[in-house]
Design an enzyme around this catalytic site. Sequence first.
Site, mmCIF file in Angstrom:
data_model
loop_
_atom_site.group_PDB
_atom_site.id
_atom_site.type_symbol
_atom_site.label_atom_id
_atom_site.label_comp_id
_atom_site.label_asym_id
_atom_site.label_seq_id
_atom_site.Cartn_x
_atom_site.Cartn_y
_atom_site.Cartn_z
ATOM 1 N N ARG A 63 0.827 -1.201 0.000
ATOM 2 C CA ARG A 63 0.000 0.000 0.000
ATOM 3 C C ARG A 63 0.864 1.254 0.000
ATOM 4 N NH1 ARG A 63 -1.559 2.424 4.404
ATOM 5 N NH2 ARG A 63 -1.536 0.535 5.674
ATOM 6 N N TYR A 109 -13.834 16.338 -16.796
ATOM 7 C CA TYR A 109 -14.415 14.996 -16.840
ATOM 8 C C TYR A 109 -15.583 14.912 -15.855
ATOM 9 C CZ TYR A 109 -14.741 9.996 -15.798
ATOM 10 O OH TYR A 109 -15.191 8.725 -15.565
ATOM 11 N N ASP A 113 -4.879 18.319 -15.573
ATOM 12 C CA ASP A 113 -5.169 16.947 -15.989
ATOM 13 C C ASP A 113 -4.759 16.833 -17.453
ATOM 14 O OD1 ASP A 113 -6.296 14.574 -16.893
ATOM 15 O OD2 ASP A 113 -8.122 14.791 -15.712
ATOM 16 N N LYS A 173 -6.189 5.448 -19.925
ATOM 17 C CA LYS A 173 -6.550 5.873 -21.271
ATOM 18 C C LYS A 173 -5.374 5.709 -22.240
ATOM 19 C CE LYS A 173 -10.595 7.014 -19.596
ATOM 20 N NZ LYS A 173 -10.427 7.035 -18.148
#
Length: 393
Positions: free
Chosen positions: A52, A106, A178, A203
């Site tokens: 983690r 988005y 972004d 993406k």
Amino acid sequence: MKRTLMRPGGLPESASTPVVTPIMPSVVYASETPDRLDDQYEGRTEGYTYAREGHPNADVLARRIDAMEAAPQPGLVLGSGMAAVTAVLLGLCKAGDHVVGGDQLYGRSLRMMRDDLPRLGIDTTLADPTDVTAVAAALQPNTRLVLIEVVSNPTLRIADIDGIAELCREKGVLLVVDNTFTTPRAVQPFALGADVVLHSVTKLLAGHSDVTLGWVAARDASLSKAIYDFAVTTGLTPSPFDCWLAERGLMSFDLRFDRAEATAARLADHLAAQPMVKRVLYPTRPDHPDRARAQGVLQGRGCNMVSFELDGGRDAANAFTKGADQIAFAPTLGDVGTTLSHPASSSHRALTPEGREKLGMTEGFFRVSVGLEDPDALIAAFDAGLAAVAATK
């Protein structure tokens, strides 16, 4: 018979090294002594403790994207693009802060701005990122950061990133960019003044619709630590296997991007000549509303995204997707195959019809993520969809 413990530890020694990065799924890593573990946690030596908090596959992938973005500080790979957005907004902001976002972010980023941040005591304002005066008017004394996309999703408007970066510097506000749509192949936001850059690696960077990952890096080490600490505490951990797949996808990224971009430009010009199409948005076309800015920011590149609007609203949209049945109708982008997205029914469905209309997202509006198909075959598939629309008239 010699007996061994269940976890004897250690890997076979080898005088050579693997050419391909191994997948390292281990959740935990053994240390020699408590003192050596202290050395790791206190920064005197490098190493892994618990996945983690970091693992080899994530770091290998991060280093590759760091180099592509010319990141000033080491970046961090997270479990999704929205994990990256969340780590930035909640890692860097506190109750009482204010955030300005581009009004065409988005859809899930918009939802976070509209619903989640205010619920946590962080005020938000949306502003048109193509107009630096609108962004300036949205700033408040307690504004912590501005979040924009270089090219907006899904209307492909070009942010005035130079003007916004200068504004943020003057006001002491962080600029977060972004860069998912444009990628470092077209834009490196750090060079344009960004303080934090993030990606949905899912993406174009990974490029095969088989991983879910995000990446974020900051200009300042203290920002990096705040983002890392929040991400580790809240468990925004990426899968080692997804990181391995994304690293493999990056090997062909430049080739994929250039091929898809060339086809996108051709598709945009073809669609613009069709009678059933009301308008086409593509950054290099002379009729794009921000073409002059696109030439400067994107350095003549157009990227792989095309948006267009059909005459006829939702009925035309339904007919088109049925007729263009060789094209995947799916709310994603950046795959090797072309995908077709309808914002009103997917990414921006949470907005009111009036809100979408104001931003230019009508019921007949589509966003196309162009893939690697033969251009002639792709255009024929779109023509089949347009023919189905025409048959309903």
